[in-house]
Motif scaffolding. Structure first.
Motif, PDB file in Angstrom:
ATOM      1  N   LYS A  42       0.837  -1.208   0.000  1.00  0.00           N
ATOM      2  CA  LYS A  42       0.000   0.000   0.000  1.00  0.00           C
ATOM      3  C   LYS A  42       0.867   1.252   0.000  1.00  0.00           C
ATOM      4  CE  LYS A  42      -4.106   2.014   1.709  1.00  0.00           C
ATOM      5  NZ  LYS A  42      -5.399   1.674   1.268  1.00  0.00           N
ATOM      6  N   ALA A  43       1.979   1.224   0.717  1.00  0.00           N
ATOM      7  CA  ALA A  43       2.887   2.371   0.729  1.00  0.00           C
ATOM      8  C   ALA A  43       3.500   2.584  -0.655  1.00  0.00           C
ATOM      9  CB  ALA A  43       3.985   2.168   1.771  1.00  0.00           C
ATOM     10  N   ALA A  44       3.860   1.505  -1.331  1.00  0.00           N
ATOM     11  CA  ALA A  44       4.405   1.627  -2.684  1.00  0.00           C
ATOM     12  C   ALA A  44       3.354   2.187  -3.637  1.00  0.00           C
ATOM     13  CB  ALA A  44       4.907   0.276  -3.173  1.00  0.00           C
ATOM     14  N   TRP A  45       2.115   1.705  -3.515  1.00  0.00           N
ATOM     15  CA  TRP A  45       1.029   2.202  -4.366  1.00  0.00           C
ATOM     16  C   TRP A  45       0.759   3.681  -4.090  1.00  0.00           C
ATOM     17  CZ3 TRP A  45      -3.881   3.976  -2.925  1.00  0.00           C
ATOM     18  CH2 TRP A  45      -4.751   4.208  -3.991  1.00  0.00           C
ATOM     19  N   THR A  46       0.804   4.072  -2.810  1.00  0.00           N
ATOM     20  CA  THR A  46       0.584   5.467  -2.446  1.00  0.00           C
ATOM     21  C   THR A  46       1.662   6.352  -3.072  1.00  0.00           C
ATOM     22  OG1 THR A  46      -0.439   4.793  -0.374  1.00  0.00           O
ATOM     23  CG2 THR A  46       0.314   7.064  -0.503  1.00  0.00           C
ATOM     24  N   GLY A  47       2.892   5.871  -3.108  1.00  0.00           N
ATOM     25  CA  GLY A  47       3.964   6.609  -3.762  1.00  0.00           C
ATOM     26  C   GLY A  47       3.710   6.773  -5.248  1.00  0.00           C
ATOM     27  N   LYS A  48       3.209   5.709  -5.889  1.00  0.00           N
ATOM     28  CA  LYS A  48       2.894   5.791  -7.315  1.00  0.00           C
ATOM     29  C   LYS A  48       1.760   6.776  -7.574  1.00  0.00           C
ATOM     30  CE  LYS A  48       4.353   1.103  -8.374  1.00  0.00           C
ATOM     31  NZ  LYS A  48       3.928  -0.233  -8.780  1.00  0.00           N
ATOM     32  N   VAL A  49       0.761   6.793  -6.698  1.00  0.00           N
ATOM     33  CA  VAL A  49      -0.355   7.741  -6.848  1.00  0.00           C
ATOM     34  C   VAL A  49       0.163   9.165  -6.683  1.00  0.00           C
ATOM     35  CG1 VAL A  49      -2.497   8.551  -5.786  1.00  0.00           C
ATOM     36  CG2 VAL A  49      -2.156   6.121  -6.207  1.00  0.00           C
ATOM     37  N   GLN A  53      -0.090  12.116  -9.482  1.00  0.00           N
ATOM     38  CA  GLN A  53      -0.699  13.418  -9.235  1.00  0.00           C
ATOM     39  C   GLN A  53       0.291  14.546  -9.492  1.00  0.00           C
ATOM     40  OE1 GLN A  53      -2.117  12.883  -5.233  1.00  0.00           O
ATOM     41  NE2 GLN A  53      -4.053  11.988  -5.910  1.00  0.00           N
ATOM     42  N   LEU A  54       1.555  14.347  -9.134  1.00  0.00           N
ATOM     43  CA  LEU A  54       2.583  15.335  -9.414  1.00  0.00           C
ATOM     44  C   LEU A  54       2.764  15.508 -10.913  1.00  0.00           C
ATOM     45  CD1 LEU A  54       4.908  17.195  -8.495  1.00  0.00           C
ATOM     46  CD2 LEU A  54       6.369  15.166  -8.511  1.00  0.00           C
ATOM     47  N   CYS A  55       2.758  14.420 -11.650  1.00  0.00           N
ATOM     48  CA  CYS A  55       2.904  14.470 -13.102  1.00  0.00           C
ATOM     49  C   CYS A  55       1.761  15.264 -13.730  1.00  0.00           C
ATOM     50  CB  CYS A  55       2.955  13.059 -13.665  1.00  0.00           C
ATOM     51  SG  CYS A  55       3.174  12.989 -15.448  1.00  0.00           S
ATOM     52  N   LEU A  56       0.537  15.015 -13.265  1.00  0.00           N
ATOM     53  CA  LEU A  56      -0.608  15.756 -13.792  1.00  0.00           C
ATOM     54  C   LEU A  56      -0.492  17.248 -13.493  1.00  0.00           C
ATOM     55  CD1 LEU A  56      -3.595  13.395 -12.914  1.00  0.00           C
ATOM     56  CD2 LEU A  56      -2.498  13.731 -15.132  1.00  0.00           C
ATOM     57  N   ALA A  57      -0.057  17.588 -12.292  1.00  0.00           N
ATOM     58  CA  ALA A  57       0.095  18.992 -11.928  1.00  0.00           C
ATOM     59  C   ALA A  57       1.180  19.657 -12.774  1.00  0.00           C
ATOM     60  CB  ALA A  57       0.421  19.119 -10.440  1.00  0.00           C
ATOM     61  N   GLN A  58       2.280  18.942 -13.007  1.00  0.00           N
ATOM     62  CA  GLN A  58       3.344  19.494 -13.836  1.00  0.00           C
ATOM     63  C   GLN A  58       2.865  19.685 -15.273  1.00  0.00           C
ATOM     64  OE1 GLN A  58       6.391  16.569 -13.113  1.00  0.00           O
ATOM     65  NE2 GLN A  58       7.345  17.800 -11.508  1.00  0.00           N
ATOM     66  N   ASP A  59       2.068  18.778 -15.778  1.00  0.00           N
ATOM     67  CA  ASP A  59       1.530  18.918 -17.127  1.00  0.00           C
ATOM     68  C   ASP A  59       0.611  20.137 -17.219  1.00  0.00           C
ATOM     69  OD1 ASP A  59       2.937  16.752 -18.021  1.00  0.00           O
ATOM     70  OD2 ASP A  59       1.209  15.404 -18.123  1.00  0.00           O
ATOM     71  N   PRO A  80       7.302  10.732 -21.216  1.00  0.00           N
ATOM     72  CA  PRO A  80       6.528   9.533 -21.501  1.00  0.00           C
ATOM     73  C   PRO A  80       5.053   9.694 -21.166  1.00  0.00           C
ATOM     74  CG  PRO A  80       7.745   9.255 -19.481  1.00  0.00           C
ATOM     75  CD  PRO A  80       8.173  10.571 -20.071  1.00  0.00           C
ATOM     76  N   GLY A  81       4.715  10.773 -20.491  1.00  0.00           N
ATOM     77  CA  GLY A  81       3.320  10.961 -20.101  1.00  0.00           C
ATOM     78  C   GLY A  81       3.067  10.375 -18.725  1.00  0.00           C
ATOM     79  N   CYS A  82       1.902  10.663 -18.210  1.00  0.00           N
ATOM     80  CA  CYS A  82       1.530  10.195 -16.875  1.00  0.00           C
ATOM     81  C   CYS A  82       0.812   8.848 -16.995  1.00  0.00           C
ATOM     82  CB  CYS A  82       0.621  11.208 -16.204  1.00  0.00           C
ATOM     83  SG  CYS A  82       1.340  12.854 -16.106  1.00  0.00           S
ATOM     84  N   THR A  83       1.189   7.931 -16.142  1.00  0.00           N
ATOM     85  CA  THR A  83       0.516   6.632 -16.135  1.00  0.00           C
ATOM     86  C   THR A  83      -0.225   6.461 -14.822  1.00  0.00           C
ATOM     87  OG1 THR A  83       2.509   5.580 -15.285  1.00  0.00           O
ATOM     88  CG2 THR A  83       2.195   5.542 -17.664  1.00  0.00           C
ATOM     89  N   ASP A  84      -1.507   6.211 -14.922  1.00  0.00           N
ATOM     90  CA  ASP A  84      -2.359   6.039 -13.750  1.00  0.00           C
ATOM     91  C   ASP A  84      -2.068   4.678 -13.109  1.00  0.00           C
ATOM     92  OD1 ASP A  84      -4.299   6.144 -11.843  1.00  0.00           O
ATOM     93  OD2 ASP A  84      -5.992   6.137 -13.226  1.00  0.00           O
TER      94      ASP A  84
END
Length: 96
Positions: A42-49, A53-59, A80-84
């Motif tokens: 869950k901690a790894a998944w939270t890091g990916k989320v 979100q950071l990638c979307l904000a930067q875009d 490479p774009g943001c991957t959900d």
């Protein structure tokens, strides 16, 4: 306590604390190990989320900059774009 004895006593106290801290703990139960594995996943998944979100904000910021700055309008996105990461799914190991 005299100043002459203070450093050896402090060193002895520090050594005893280190000795206590290095004591081995008993092995974790299977339930505790499974819970720890789930928490780690869950901690790894939270890091990916968070990265998504950071990638979307930067875009969004880059798009706004390109829109408002005439000299930057020709620049294109080069990533490479943001991957959900998708929803959190933890597959627990089967119980023996």
């Amino acid at each position: 306590m005299t100043p002459f004895l203070r450093p050896p006593v402090l060193a002895l106290c520090a050594a005893s604390v280190c000795q206590l801290a290095s004591a081995k703990l008993p092995a974790a139960s299977p339930e505790a190990a499974a819970k720890a594995a789930e928490a780690s996943a869950k901690a790894a998944w939270t890091g990916k989320v968070g990265n998504y979100q950071l990638c979307l904000a930067q875009d969004r910021v880059a798009a706004h900059y390109r829109k408002t700055t005439p000299s930057a309008a020709l620049a294109r996105a080069t990533g490479p774009g943001c991957t959900d990461p998708g929803p959190f799914v933890h597959t627990a190991a089967p119980k023996p």
